[in-house]
Design a protein around this motif. Structure first.
Motif, PDB file in Angstrom:
ATOM      1  N   ALA A  93       0.325  -1.339  -0.266  1.00  0.00           N
ATOM      2  CA  ALA A  93       0.029  -0.035  -0.183  1.00  0.00           C
ATOM      3  C   ALA A  93       1.111   1.140  -0.202  1.00  0.00           C
ATOM      4  O   ALA A  93       1.930   0.996   0.596  1.00  0.00           O
ATOM      5  CB  ALA A  93      -0.829   0.283   0.678  1.00  0.00           C
ATOM      6  N   TYR A  94       0.283   2.499  -0.914  1.00  0.00           N
ATOM      7  CA  TYR A  94       1.067   3.764  -0.330  1.00  0.00           C
ATOM      8  C   TYR A  94       0.073   4.709  -0.069  1.00  0.00           C
ATOM      9  O   TYR A  94      -1.422   4.269  -0.172  1.00  0.00           O
ATOM     10  CB  TYR A  94       1.534   4.028  -2.066  1.00  0.00           C
ATOM     11  CG  TYR A  94       2.747   3.258  -3.047  1.00  0.00           C
ATOM     12  CD1 TYR A  94       3.541   3.322  -2.334  1.00  0.00           C
ATOM     13  CD2 TYR A  94       2.465   1.934  -3.412  1.00  0.00           C
ATOM     14  CE1 TYR A  94       4.404   2.455  -2.789  1.00  0.00           C
ATOM     15  CE2 TYR A  94       2.650   1.339  -4.653  1.00  0.00           C
ATOM     16  CZ  TYR A  94       4.570   1.516  -3.979  1.00  0.00           C
ATOM     17  OH  TYR A  94       4.941   0.566  -4.606  1.00  0.00           O
ATOM     18  N   GLU A  95       0.515   6.141   0.864  1.00  0.00           N
ATOM     19  CA  GLU A  95      -0.076   6.736   1.124  1.00  0.00           C
ATOM     20  C   GLU A  95      -0.660   7.457   0.348  1.00  0.00           C
ATOM     21  O   GLU A  95       0.204   8.285  -0.622  1.00  0.00           O
ATOM     22  CB  GLU A  95       0.046   7.519   1.961  1.00  0.00           C
ATOM     23  CG  GLU A  95       1.242   6.231   3.365  1.00  0.00           C
ATOM     24  CD  GLU A  95       1.732   7.009   4.611  1.00  0.00           C
ATOM     25  OE1 GLU A  95       2.799   8.315   4.445  1.00  0.00           O
ATOM     26  OE2 GLU A  95       2.107   6.606   5.349  1.00  0.00           O
ATOM     27  N   LEU A  96      -1.890   7.875  -0.658  1.00  0.00           N
ATOM     28  CA  LEU A  96      -1.898   9.007  -1.173  1.00  0.00           C
ATOM     29  C   LEU A  96      -2.021  10.462  -0.263  1.00  0.00           C
ATOM     30  O   LEU A  96      -2.369  10.587   0.664  1.00  0.00           O
ATOM     31  CB  LEU A  96      -3.693   9.312  -0.881  1.00  0.00           C
ATOM     32  CG  LEU A  96      -4.182   7.491  -2.372  1.00  0.00           C
ATOM     33  CD1 LEU A  96      -5.325   7.550  -2.182  1.00  0.00           C
ATOM     34  CD2 LEU A  96      -3.722   7.033  -3.241  1.00  0.00           C
ATOM     35  N   THR A  97      -1.950  11.182  -1.497  1.00  0.00           N
ATOM     36  CA  THR A  97      -1.900  12.894  -0.937  1.00  0.00           C
ATOM     37  C   THR A  97      -3.031  13.635  -1.822  1.00  0.00           C
ATOM     38  O   THR A  97      -3.135  14.832  -0.801  1.00  0.00           O
ATOM     39  CB  THR A  97      -0.317  13.053  -1.499  1.00  0.00           C
ATOM     40  OG1 THR A  97      -0.975  12.938  -3.094  1.00  0.00           O
ATOM     41  CG2 THR A  97       0.820  12.734  -0.964  1.00  0.00           C
ATOM     42  N   ASP A  98      -3.381  12.398  -2.059  1.00  0.00           N
ATOM     43  CA  ASP A  98      -5.096  13.188  -2.453  1.00  0.00           C
ATOM     44  C   ASP A  98      -6.101  11.889  -2.598  1.00  0.00           C
ATOM     45  O   ASP A  98      -5.794  10.888  -3.206  1.00  0.00           O
ATOM     46  CB  ASP A  98      -5.048  14.590  -2.643  1.00  0.00           C
ATOM     47  CG  ASP A  98      -5.221  14.260  -5.029  1.00  0.00           C
ATOM     48  OD1 ASP A  98      -6.017  12.922  -5.548  1.00  0.00           O
ATOM     49  OD2 ASP A  98      -3.958  14.799  -5.239  1.00  0.00           O
ATOM     50  N   GLU A  99      -7.194  12.562  -2.841  1.00  0.00           N
ATOM     51  CA  GLU A  99      -8.000  10.883  -3.067  1.00  0.00           C
ATOM     52  C   GLU A  99      -8.579  11.453  -4.301  1.00  0.00           C
ATOM     53  O   GLU A  99      -9.696  10.169  -4.824  1.00  0.00           O
ATOM     54  CB  GLU A  99      -9.423  11.241  -2.204  1.00  0.00           C
ATOM     55  CG  GLU A  99      -8.806  10.592  -0.311  1.00  0.00           C
ATOM     56  CD  GLU A  99      -9.713  10.934   0.651  1.00  0.00           C
ATOM     57  OE1 GLU A  99     -10.228   9.784  -0.087  1.00  0.00           O
ATOM     58  OE2 GLU A  99      -9.640  11.014   1.501  1.00  0.00           O
ATOM     59  N   THR A 100      -8.333  11.705  -5.248  1.00  0.00           N
ATOM     60  CA  THR A 100      -8.924  12.313  -6.358  1.00  0.00           C
ATOM     61  C   THR A 100      -7.878  11.528  -7.945  1.00  0.00           C
ATOM     62  O   THR A 100      -8.414  11.792  -8.890  1.00  0.00           O
ATOM     63  CB  THR A 100      -9.163  13.437  -7.142  1.00  0.00           C
ATOM     64  OG1 THR A 100      -8.484  15.021  -6.588  1.00  0.00           O
ATOM     65  CG2 THR A 100     -10.551  13.581  -5.620  1.00  0.00           C
ATOM     66  N   THR A 101      -6.618  12.269  -7.545  1.00  0.00           N
ATOM     67  CA  THR A 101      -5.678  12.895  -8.540  1.00  0.00           C
ATOM     68  C   THR A 101      -5.395  10.785  -8.552  1.00  0.00           C
ATOM     69  O   THR A 101      -4.932  10.254  -7.857  1.00  0.00           O
ATOM     70  CB  THR A 101      -4.539  13.008  -8.258  1.00  0.00           C
ATOM     71  OG1 THR A 101      -4.211  14.189  -8.388  1.00  0.00           O
ATOM     72  CG2 THR A 101      -2.626  13.155  -9.563  1.00  0.00           C
ATOM     73  N   PRO A 102      -5.388  10.238  -9.897  1.00  0.00           N
ATOM     74  CA  PRO A 102      -4.784   9.166  -9.872  1.00  0.00           C
ATOM     75  C   PRO A 102      -3.918   8.684  -9.850  1.00  0.00           C
ATOM     76  O   PRO A 102      -2.861   9.285  -9.781  1.00  0.00           O
ATOM     77  CB  PRO A 102      -5.452   8.669 -11.846  1.00  0.00           C
ATOM     78  CG  PRO A 102      -5.987  10.023 -12.462  1.00  0.00           C
ATOM     79  CD  PRO A 102      -5.392  10.739 -11.355  1.00  0.00           C
TER      80      PRO A 102
END
Length: 119
Positions: A93-102
């Motif tokens: 798993a990777y930490e997302l920096t936003d929840e919209t950018t692919p």
């Protein structure tokens, strides 16, 4: 080695697979087959083979940080040595920096890039 991605999903904070994280993650579930004559581990081969990037900053390449292991079923085998010819399942798993950018998964040695929407 051969890596076949079997599932990709966003896991919110507090959901199974991200119970201890502070940010949502994108998790990649995969099968890995050792095609060499030497033992390899699922985690090390993935980490050395791929970078995950969210292109949401106009000035820098935003490589995502690896998060905690998202799959209790594979936690005990993620660092196990895979025998030549053997196949195991694993997840990262990777930490997302936003929840919209692919998220772009970029393979080493110019093997290609695949984009995964955040769902």
């Amino acid at each position: 080695m051969t890596i076949r991605i079997t599932d990709v999903r966003k896991i919110a904070v507090g959901e199974p697979g991200n119970e201890h994280g502070d940010t949502p993650v994108i998790a990649f579930f995969y099968d890995i087959t050792n095609k060499s004559d030497e033992g390899v581990t699922a985690n090390s081969k993935w980490i050395f083979a791929f970078d995950a990037v969210q292109d949401n900053d106009p000035n820098i390449v935003n490589k995502l940080d690896v998060a905690g292991h998202p799959d209790p079923a594979t936690q005990d085998t993620q660092s196990a040595e895979i025998k030549p010819g053997g196949t195991i399942s694993n997840a990262v798993a990777y930490e997302l920096t936003d929840e919209t950018t692919p998220v772009e998964l970029i393979a080493d040695d110019d093997l290609g890039t695949q984009t995964f929407p955040i769902q």
